[in-house]
Motif scaffolding. Structure first.
Motif, PDB file in Angstrom:
ATOM      1  N   LEU A   9      39.735  38.400  47.406  1.00 25.94           N
ATOM      2  CA  LEU A   9      40.158  39.128  46.213  1.00 25.94           C
ATOM      3  C   LEU A   9      39.377  38.646  45.002  1.00 25.94           C
ATOM      4  N   GLU A  10      39.145  39.538  44.079  1.00 25.47           N
ATOM      5  CA  GLU A  10      38.680  39.178  42.744  1.00 25.47           C
ATOM      6  C   GLU A  10      39.811  39.580  41.799  1.00 25.47           C
ATOM      7  N   ALA A  11      39.956  38.829  40.727  1.00 30.33           N
ATOM      8  CA  ALA A  11      41.093  39.059  39.835  1.00 30.33           C
ATOM      9  C   ALA A  11      40.697  38.850  38.381  1.00 30.33           C
ATOM     10  N   THR A  12      41.535  39.389  37.503  1.00 25.16           N
ATOM     11  CA  THR A  12      41.337  39.180  36.067  1.00 25.16           C
ATOM     12  C   THR A  12      41.454  37.688  35.775  1.00 25.16           C
ATOM     13  N   THR A  13      40.626  37.236  34.864  1.00 23.07           N
ATOM     14  CA  THR A  13      40.674  35.830  34.474  1.00 23.07           C
ATOM     15  C   THR A  13      39.889  35.637  33.185  1.00 23.07           C
ATOM     16  N   GLU A  14      39.919  34.431  32.711  1.00 26.11           N
ATOM     17  CA  GLU A  14      39.176  34.016  31.515  1.00 26.11           C
ATOM     18  C   GLU A  14      38.569  32.661  31.830  1.00 26.11           C
ATOM     19  N   GLU A  15      37.586  32.261  31.076  1.00 25.61           N
ATOM     20  CA  GLU A  15      36.979  30.944  31.290  1.00 25.61           C
ATOM     21  C   GLU A  15      38.076  29.882  31.219  1.00 25.61           C
ATOM     22  N   GLY A  16      38.079  28.986  32.171  1.00 32.04           N
ATOM     23  CA  GLY A  16      39.139  27.989  32.247  1.00 32.04           C
ATOM     24  C   GLY A  16      40.282  28.440  33.145  1.00 32.04           C
ATOM     25  N   GLY A  17      40.296  29.732  33.474  1.00 29.53           N
ATOM     26  CA  GLY A  17      41.289  30.266  34.401  1.00 29.53           C
ATOM     27  C   GLY A  17      42.616  30.601  33.758  1.00 29.53           C
ATOM     28  N   THR A  56      37.921  40.598  30.620  1.00 29.89           N
ATOM     29  CA  THR A  56      37.329  39.664  29.663  1.00 29.89           C
ATOM     30  C   THR A  56      35.820  39.597  29.913  1.00 29.89           C
ATOM     31  N   PRO A  57      35.057  39.249  28.879  1.00 27.93           N
ATOM     32  CA  PRO A  57      33.611  39.076  29.092  1.00 27.93           C
ATOM     33  C   PRO A  57      33.318  38.079  30.225  1.00 27.93           C
ATOM     34  N   PHE A  58      34.094  37.003  30.313  1.00 31.58           N
ATOM     35  CA  PHE A  58      33.903  36.015  31.378  1.00 31.58           C
ATOM     36  C   PHE A  58      34.097  36.645  32.753  1.00 31.58           C
ATOM     37  N   CYS A  59      35.140  37.437  32.903  1.00 31.20           N
ATOM     38  CA  CYS A  59      35.434  38.095  34.177  1.00 31.20           C
ATOM     39  C   CYS A  59      34.310  39.063  34.559  1.00 31.20           C
ATOM     40  N   ARG A  60      33.840  39.838  33.597  1.00 31.50           N
ATOM     41  CA  ARG A  60      32.747  40.794  33.865  1.00 31.50           C
ATOM     42  C   ARG A  60      31.481  40.057  34.292  1.00 31.50           C
ATOM     43  N   GLU A  61      31.191  38.950  33.611  1.00 28.43           N
ATOM     44  CA  GLU A  61      29.986  38.186  33.942  1.00 28.43           C
ATOM     45  C   GLU A  61      30.114  37.516  35.310  1.00 28.43           C
ATOM     46  N   LEU A  62      31.283  36.961  35.605  1.00 36.14           N
ATOM     47  CA  LEU A  62      31.515  36.266  36.872  1.00 36.14           C
ATOM     48  C   LEU A  62      31.418  37.216  38.062  1.00 36.14           C
ATOM     49  N   THR A  63      32.060  38.356  37.956  1.00 40.40           N
ATOM     50  CA  THR A  63      32.170  39.278  39.096  1.00 40.40           C
ATOM     51  C   THR A  63      31.083  40.344  39.129  1.00 40.40           C
ATOM     52  N   HIS A  64      30.406  40.549  38.022  1.00 46.55           N
ATOM     53  CA  HIS A  64      29.434  41.653  37.895  1.00 46.55           C
ATOM     54  C   HIS A  64      30.119  43.009  38.094  1.00 46.55           C
ATOM     55  N   ILE A  65      31.396  43.072  37.744  1.00 41.90           N
ATOM     56  CA  ILE A  65      32.145  44.328  37.775  1.00 41.90           C
ATOM     57  C   ILE A  65      32.238  44.817  36.337  1.00 41.90           C
ATOM     58  N   ASP A  66      31.766  46.031  36.088  1.00 46.43           N
ATOM     59  CA  ASP A  66      31.759  46.523  34.711  1.00 46.43           C
ATOM     60  C   ASP A  66      33.055  47.262  34.381  1.00 46.43           C
TER      61      ASP A  66
END
Length: 182
Positions: A9-17, A56-66
């Motif tokens: 699974l991939e999930a919503t998150t922010e830097e630091g979790g 979040t920008p972090f989530c988009r960058e981590l997962t490459h999901i736009d």
């Protein structure tokens, strides 16, 4: 022929979790494999989060999901209505399901409860492949997926932090922890 379902699974998150209770699934990847880790079928869908629909920008960058892709995705109950029939078609040969660590199992249980969903997975044993790999290799502590692949002499295939790619890479480690047939 025995088969395993490996889920990521991939999930919503922010830097630091975020705490698990605040995260929402945004992608499911499932790879149906035989005991040798050979893929027989797969399932992958993006899922639109309901509580925090803006990634979040972090989530988009981590997962490459736009964000545009997420905006066009179905809700978890809608995706689950597609997943369960797919799963049922394979259930007769299925001996269990696995994930890298316990996070995916816990997050699915949380989402099933929140959305009032039922799953055939609830009746199957879950294998924490991260712990099983650590135990099989007698590691002092569990390692991440990429490191486990390196320890097994394998390289990561595809994009990290995308559900189907992570599920497929996890499945490649499954034969290393299953008991040998004798």
């Amino acid at each position: 022929m025995q088969q395993w379902l490996v889920i990521d699974l991939e999930a919503t998150t922010e830097e630091g979790g975020w705490p698990l209770e605040e995260m929402e699934i945004i992608e499911i990847g499932a790879s149906l494999v035989d005991n040798s880790g050979h893929e027989l079928d797969h399932f992958q869908r993006l899922i639109k989060p309901q509580r925090r629909p803006q990634l979040t920008p972090f989530c988009r960058e981590l997962t490459h999901i736009d964000q545009t892709s997420i905006n066009g995705a179905a809700s978890l109950p809608q995706v689950w209505a597609q997943f369960e029939p797919w799963l049922q078609a394979h259930q007769e040969q299925l001996v269990g399901w696995a994930s890298w660590g316990d996070y995916d199992r816990r997050h699915l249980q949380q989402e099933w409860q929140q959305h009032g969903l039922r799953s055939a997975l609830q009746q199957l044993p879950h294998l924490n492949l991260k712990q099983a790999f650590s135990d099989a290799r007698q590691l002092p502590r569990p390692v991440g997926l990429k490191k486990a692949l390196q320890l097994a002499g394998l390289s990561f295939h595809g994009q990290q932090h995308r559900a189907l790619g992570d599920a497929r890479n996890t499945a490649r480690l499954l034969p290393l922890v299953l008991p040998a047939k004798g």
